[in-house]
Design a protein around this motif. Structure first.
Motif, PDB file in Angstrom:
ATOM      1  N   UNK A 139      27.282  49.809 -63.344  1.00 14.81           N
ATOM      2  CA  UNK A 139      26.525  50.869 -62.689  1.00 14.81           C
ATOM      3  C   UNK A 139      25.047  50.506 -62.662  1.00 14.81           C
ATOM      4  N   UNK A 140      24.469  50.505 -61.480  1.00 17.33           N
ATOM      5  CA  UNK A 140      23.037  50.274 -61.355  1.00 17.33           C
ATOM      6  C   UNK A 140      22.268  51.494 -61.859  1.00 17.33           C
ATOM      7  N   UNK A 141      21.004  51.333 -62.205  1.00 16.15           N
ATOM      8  CA  UNK A 141      20.197  52.504 -62.600  1.00 16.15           C
ATOM      9  C   UNK A 141      20.204  53.559 -61.493  1.00 16.15           C
ATOM     10  N   UNK A 142      20.556  54.782 -61.861  1.00 21.88           N
ATOM     11  CA  UNK A 142      20.604  55.880 -60.900  1.00 21.88           C
ATOM     12  C   UNK A 142      21.918  56.005 -60.157  1.00 21.88           C
ATOM     13  N   UNK A 143      22.848  55.073 -60.353  1.00 22.23           N
ATOM     14  CA  UNK A 143      24.121  55.108 -59.618  1.00 22.23           C
ATOM     15  C   UNK A 143      25.100  56.079 -60.277  1.00 22.23           C
ATOM     16  N   UNK A 144      25.804  56.836 -59.417  1.00 23.72           N
ATOM     17  CA  UNK A 144      26.831  57.769 -59.874  1.00 23.72           C
ATOM     18  C   UNK A 144      28.193  57.264 -59.411  1.00 23.72           C
ATOM     19  N   UNK A 145      29.163  57.314 -60.311  1.00 24.76           N
ATOM     20  CA  UNK A 145      30.502  56.811 -59.999  1.00 24.76           C
ATOM     21  C   UNK A 145      31.516  57.929 -60.215  1.00 24.76           C
ATOM     22  N   UNK A 146      32.173  58.363 -59.135  1.00 26.49           N
ATOM     23  CA  UNK A 146      33.268  59.330 -59.262  1.00 26.49           C
ATOM     24  C   UNK A 146      34.535  58.568 -59.656  1.00 26.49           C
ATOM     25  N   UNK A 147      35.039  58.820 -60.860  1.00 26.22           N
ATOM     26  CA  UNK A 147      36.275  58.140 -61.230  1.00 26.22           C
ATOM     27  C   UNK A 147      37.509  58.990 -60.930  1.00 26.22           C
ATOM     28  N   UNK A 148      37.290  60.255 -60.501  1.00 29.03           N
ATOM     29  CA  UNK A 148      38.408  61.093 -60.061  1.00 29.03           C
ATOM     30  C   UNK A 148      37.890  62.216 -59.180  1.00 29.03           C
ATOM     31  N   UNK A 149      38.548  62.419 -58.031  1.00 26.42           N
ATOM     32  CA  UNK A 149      38.268  63.552 -57.149  1.00 26.42           C
ATOM     33  C   UNK A 149      39.580  64.260 -56.852  1.00 26.42           C
ATOM     34  N   UNK A 150      39.563  65.569 -56.948  1.00 24.81           N
ATOM     35  CA  UNK A 150      40.735  66.384 -56.634  1.00 24.81           C
ATOM     36  C   UNK A 150      40.352  67.379 -55.552  1.00 24.81           C
ATOM     37  N   UNK A 151      41.074  67.339 -54.431  1.00 24.76           N
ATOM     38  CA  UNK A 151      40.793  68.254 -53.324  1.00 24.76           C
ATOM     39  C   UNK A 151      41.602  69.536 -53.488  1.00 24.76           C
ATOM     40  N   UNK A 152      41.022  70.622 -53.037  1.00 26.98           N
ATOM     41  CA  UNK A 152      41.637  71.939 -53.210  1.00 26.98           C
ATOM     42  C   UNK A 152      43.012  71.996 -52.551  1.00 26.98           C
ATOM     43  N   UNK A 153      43.938  72.528 -53.300  1.00 29.95           N
ATOM     44  CA  UNK A 153      45.304  72.660 -52.809  1.00 29.95           C
ATOM     45  C   UNK A 153      45.492  74.007 -52.112  1.00 29.95           C
ATOM     46  N   UNK A 154      46.467  74.050 -51.193  1.00 32.10           N
ATOM     47  CA  UNK A 154      46.818  75.325 -50.550  1.00 32.10           C
ATOM     48  C   UNK A 154      47.465  76.267 -51.544  1.00 32.10           C
ATOM     49  N   UNK A 155      47.951  75.711 -52.624  1.00 31.85           N
ATOM     50  CA  UNK A 155      48.567  76.508 -53.682  1.00 31.85           C
ATOM     51  C   UNK A 155      47.464  77.043 -54.589  1.00 31.85           C
ATOM     52  N   UNK A 156      47.130  78.306 -54.444  1.00 32.60           N
ATOM     53  CA  UNK A 156      46.025  78.896 -55.196  1.00 32.60           C
ATOM     54  C   UNK A 156      46.265  78.874 -56.702  1.00 32.60           C
ATOM     55  N   UNK A 157      47.496  79.067 -57.114  1.00 30.53           N
ATOM     56  CA  UNK A 157      47.801  79.060 -58.545  1.00 30.53           C
ATOM     57  C   UNK A 157      47.585  77.664 -59.124  1.00 30.53           C
ATOM     58  N   UNK A 158      48.043  76.658 -58.369  1.00 33.61           N
ATOM     59  CA  UNK A 158      47.858  75.282 -58.808  1.00 33.61           C
ATOM     60  C   UNK A 158      46.372  74.938 -58.863  1.00 33.61           C
ATOM     61  N   UNK A 159      45.619  75.321 -57.817  1.00 35.59           N
ATOM     62  CA  UNK A 159      44.182  75.010 -57.790  1.00 35.59           C
ATOM     63  C   UNK A 159      43.448  75.699 -58.929  1.00 35.59           C
ATOM     64  N   UNK A 160      43.871  76.888 -59.288  1.00 34.83           N
ATOM     65  CA  UNK A 160      43.240  77.591 -60.405  1.00 34.83           C
ATOM     66  C   UNK A 160      43.408  76.802 -61.709  1.00 34.83           C
ATOM     67  N   UNK A 161      44.604  76.210 -61.896  1.00 33.44           N
ATOM     68  CA  UNK A 161      44.834  75.406 -63.099  1.00 33.44           C
ATOM     69  C   UNK A 161      44.005  74.120 -63.046  1.00 33.44           C
ATOM     70  N   UNK A 162      43.960  73.496 -61.872  1.00 38.57           N
ATOM     71  CA  UNK A 162      43.177  72.271 -61.719  1.00 38.57           C
ATOM     72  C   UNK A 162      41.687  72.554 -61.923  1.00 38.57           C
ATOM     73  N   UNK A 163      41.232  73.656 -61.353  1.00 36.82           N
ATOM     74  CA  UNK A 163      39.817  74.006 -61.440  1.00 36.82           C
ATOM     75  C   UNK A 163      39.398  74.321 -62.871  1.00 36.82           C
ATOM     76  N   UNK A 164      40.364  74.549 -63.730  1.00 39.12           N
ATOM     77  CA  UNK A 164      40.093  74.851 -65.140  1.00 39.12           C
ATOM     78  C   UNK A 164      40.037  73.582 -65.995  1.00 39.12           C
ATOM     79  N   UNK A 165      40.295  72.436 -65.370  1.00 37.26           N
ATOM     80  CA  UNK A 165      40.349  71.170 -66.105  1.00 37.26           C
ATOM     81  C   UNK A 165      39.063  70.817 -66.864  1.00 37.26           C
ATOM     82  N   UNK A 166      37.869  70.964 -66.255  1.00 33.44           N
ATOM     83  CA  UNK A 166      36.660  70.518 -66.954  1.00 33.44           C
ATOM     84  C   UNK A 166      36.496  71.095 -68.361  1.00 33.44           C
TER      85      UNK A 166
END
Length: 207
Positions: A139-166
């Motif tokens: 990583x260069x100085x100032x560089x940000x690296x996304x090692x995981x991205x999760x896109x919102x699911x149509x399943x609201x219940x599933x997305x609620x669980x995923x959104x609680x991951x952090x």
């Protein structure tokens, strides 16, 4: 009859005047000690300058990697969950290892993570992700690296669980400078801890 020759004895380095000779000897000793002191002092000054230069080079090459999460996309909508590593230092950072845990249990892949948190098996239906391993990356100085991205699911219940991951995920990353000085950053700690070498007993997180 010839008179016997009288030979005068000359003592090298002596003037024949006792106090003058003593004073000259003392002066010579003082000059010698002064020269020795100056040589030692000069050596110390040069050593201090070398150490100061080394510290300056190290300071200008110091990396600082931190972990962060976000649940917004580039437009500010709550449609994407991102897990990132960012180098906030002034030198490049070489990522030597990562360990990701869910509720204290290490997981070794995104599939393992999602299976543990949000599904009974396989890929949760309707959930898209992008994975980019950070292991081995520089990583260069100032560089940000996304090692995981999760896109919102149509399943609201599933997305609620995923959104609680952090709140349930902890991340540790070991990184090193160009001088092979290494640190471990932990999402539970306020600052990175310097280590002699990166841990070899981690459950490495990857693809």
């Amino acid at each position: 009859m010839e008179e016997p020759e009288v030979h005068s004895h000359h003592h090298g380095g002596h003037s024949g005047h006792r106090w003058f000779d003593i004073t000259a000897s003392v002066c010579a000793m003082v000059v010698s000690f002064a020269s020795l002191y100056l040589a030692i002092h000069h050596g110390h000054v040069m050593q201090e300058m070398a150490e100061a230069n080394a510290r300056m080079v190290t300071a200008t090459s110091w990396p600082q990697v931190s972990y962060s999460t976000s649940n917004t996309d580039v437009t500010g909508q709550f449609t994407r969950l991102r897990f990132s590593l960012t180098n906030k230092g002034v030198g490049p950072a070489r990522i030597e290892g990562m360990e990701v845990s869910y509720e204290g249990k290490p997981v070794q892949s995104v599939q393992d993570l999602l299976k543990t948190c949000c599904s009974t098996g396989g890929k949760p239906s309707g959930l898209a992700w992008r994975l980019s391993t950070a292991n081995g990356e520089i990583l260069r100085p100032g560089e940000e690296k996304d090692f995981l991205q999760l896109d919102k699911s149509a399943n609201e219940e599933l997305w609620a669980r995923v959104n609680d991951l952090p709140g349930k995920v902890t991340v540790k990353a070991c990184y090193c400078s160009v001088f092979d000085e290494c640190w471990v950053t932990d999402s539970r700690a306020k600052k990175a801890a310097k280590v002699k070498a990166c841990p070899t007993d981690w459950a490495q997180y990857g693809d």
